[in-house]
Design an enzyme around this catalytic site. Structure first.
Site, PDB file in Angstrom:
ATOM      1  CE  LYS A  89      -4.443  -1.551   1.696  1.00 15.29           C
ATOM      2  NZ  LYS A  89      -4.249  -2.999   1.947  1.00 15.29           N
ATOM      3  CD  GLU A 111     -10.867   5.466   1.518  1.00 20.00           C
ATOM      4  OE1 GLU A 111     -10.486   6.633   1.257  1.00 20.00           O
ATOM      5  OE2 GLU A 111     -10.470   4.468   0.893  1.00 20.00           O
ATOM      6  CB  SER A 377      -0.374  -8.364  -1.388  1.00 20.86           C
ATOM      7  OG  SER A 377      -1.161  -9.176  -0.541  1.00 20.86           O
TER       8      SER A 377
HETATM    9  C1  PLP Z   1      -5.168  -3.985   1.470  1.00 27.12           C
HETATM   10  C2  PLP Z   1      -4.529  -5.259   1.163  1.00 27.12           C
HETATM   11  C3  PLP Z   1      -4.955  -6.051   0.073  1.00 27.12           C
HETATM   12  C4  PLP Z   1      -6.155  -5.714  -0.778  1.00 27.12           C
HETATM   13  O1  PLP Z   1      -6.094  -4.488  -1.436  1.00 27.12           O
HETATM   14  P1  PLP Z   1      -5.830  -4.405  -3.012  1.00 27.12           P
HETATM   15  O2  PLP Z   1      -6.106  -2.981  -3.330  1.00 27.12           O
HETATM   16  O3  PLP Z   1      -6.773  -5.346  -3.659  1.00 27.12           O
HETATM   17  O4  PLP Z   1      -4.429  -4.789  -3.252  1.00 27.12           O
HETATM   18  C5  PLP Z   1      -4.265  -7.221  -0.204  1.00 27.12           C
HETATM   19  N1  PLP Z   1      -3.220  -7.627   0.557  1.00 27.12           N
HETATM   20  C6  PLP Z   1      -2.789  -6.896   1.605  1.00 27.12           C
HETATM   21  C7  PLP Z   1      -1.624  -7.404   2.394  1.00 27.12           C
HETATM   22  C8  PLP Z   1      -3.421  -5.695   1.944  1.00 27.12           C
HETATM   23  O5  PLP Z   1      -2.996  -4.992   2.999  1.00 27.12           O
END
Ligand code: PLP
Length: 393
Positions: A89, A111, A377
């Site tokens: 993020k 938000e 992610s």
């Molecule tokens: C917020 C988050 C997501 C989902 O958000 P996307 O905008 O779909 O990427 C996925 N994995 C993690 C670790 C997150 O913090």
């Protein structure tokens, strides 16, 4: 077929800017400046410098040997979990705050649902010494105490949204109201590839550093720039958009998007937007979203807070409808099991969102010489309590 945004802000049938007239001025300022500013040499220099020295980029492209052996194919992990703050993020929030500074903004709003985007925003505001207000549903403030504490430590003001269901959509309404009232000094940082144009495109571009790095890294390791399969989890879709971005028009690369089936697609408790969603408008853009027959947004559910969203970004709605991407939904249980599997096979404790993506390995079969890249992610520290309760650790 074009998979990028068009001049009017659409991805095929989806996208656009369906917002109250009072927001036109704010959005027009962004729309007219974001491409120009982000292409300036001085902007790129500052952004790339911070991505390297502050975020920790490039993140590794890791060959997962034990997993590859077990599934008899070649599995790589793009390690976004190693970014500062523990997920992808921050790639977006750092880009947007540099843009906001160049637009002369002195105040940031955002938000947040589970608090991950709130923390990533509060982090870059602290870095830049810019005032920060995070809107968060009253119920979410109670459920996500550690992230609320993090935001406060970072100097942000956490402002409770006490209307409606007291969750993400109410926090979003409050943030939009704030932006309407403070158009001159304030920039609104949206946390995924959602919202009115130009947000989905802007966020996708900031996240596209993920696939930009992969091209180079894969070429060094495998002697070719492209994998056979890309796999990512999709909440709003920003980590997935970053993973796919530079391969969208490369037909050699198959794209898989993984959604949260929650307790099962037909259980009434899921967030499987492509399977269940209909065309509608949410967060200022036309996309696929879960709704009742008369168009009320359905409350989504997933054990992972980051996938617990009733829509997907318009880019993903288009990838689904055009069949460029294959969408697969994974239950809470399979995702939780993969949280343990990845921990014990690779020594990597993933976020529950991330764990959903890996469950594809049990559903699809791949060839021995296929190259598969998973977007890792985020890391699982934030989910430790959920893992503890689920597995009685
Ligand atoms: C917020 C988050 C997501 C989902 O958000 P996307 O905008 O779909 O990427 C996925 N994995 C993690 C670790 C997150 O913090």
């Amino acid at each position: 077929m074009n998979y990028n945004v068009d001049e009017k802000g659409y991805y095929g049938d989806f996208g656009g800017a369906y917002v109250p007239e009072m927001l036109y001025a704010n959005l027009t300022e962004l729309k007219e400046n974001y491409l120009r500013i982000t292409k300036e040499e001085s902007f790129k220099k500052e952004l790339n410098g911070l991505l390297a020295s502050y975020v920790g980029r490039p993140t590794p492209l890791y060959f997962a040997e034990r997993l590859s052996k077990k599934y008899n194919t070649k599995i790589y992990l793009k390690r976004e979990d190693l970014c500062h703050t523990g997920a992808h993020k921050v790639n977006n929030t750092i880009g947007q705050i540099l843009l906001a500074k160049r637009l002369g903004k002195t105040r940031i709003i955002a938000e947040t649902g589970a608090g991950q985007h709130g923390v990533a925003t509060a982090t870059v505001c602290a870095l830049m010494g810019i005032k920060c207000v995070i809107y968060m549903g009253e119920l979410d403030i109670k459920r996500q105490a550690p992230n609320v504490a993090r935001m406060k430590m970072l100097g942000a003001k956490v402002s409770p949204a006490s209307s409606g269901s007291k969750t993400l959509k109410d926090a979003t309404n409050e943030a939009i109201r704030d932006w309407i009232n403070n158009p001159l000094d304030t920039h609104y940082i949206i946390g995924s590839v959602v919202g009115p144009h130009p947000y989905p495109d802007m966020v996708a571009r900031f996240q596209s550093v993920i696939s930009e790095e992969i091209k180079k890294q894969l070429n060094e390791i495998e002697g070719r720039e492209y994998p056979d399969h890309l796999i990512a989890c999709v909440g709003g879709g920003s980590n997935a958009a970053g993973l796919y971005y530079h391969y969208l028009n490369d037909s050699r690369v198959k794209i898989i998007a993984v959604e949260a089936a929650g307790k099962g697609i037909n259980s009434g408790k899921s967030a499987a937007t492509s399977a269940l969603g209909k065309e509608g408008i949410i967060h200022g853009s036309k996309t696929l979203l879960m709704q009742t027959k008369d168009g009320q947004i359905t409350e989504p559910y997933s054990i992972s807070a980051g996938l617990d969203y009733p829509g997907v970004g318009p880019m993903h709605a288009h990838l689904f409808r055009s069949k460029r991407a294959e969408f697969i939904s994974i239950t809470d249980q399979d995702a939780m099991d993969w949280g343990l599997t990845l921990s014990q096979m690779e020594g990597i404790i993933p976020a529950i969102e991330t764990a959903h993506a890996f469950a594809v390995l049990d559903i699809k079969s791949f060839n021995p010489d296929d190259i598969i890249i998973f977007n890792c992610s985020g890391r699982g520290d934030k989910d430790l309590d959920t893992f503890i309760n689920y597995f009685q650790l």
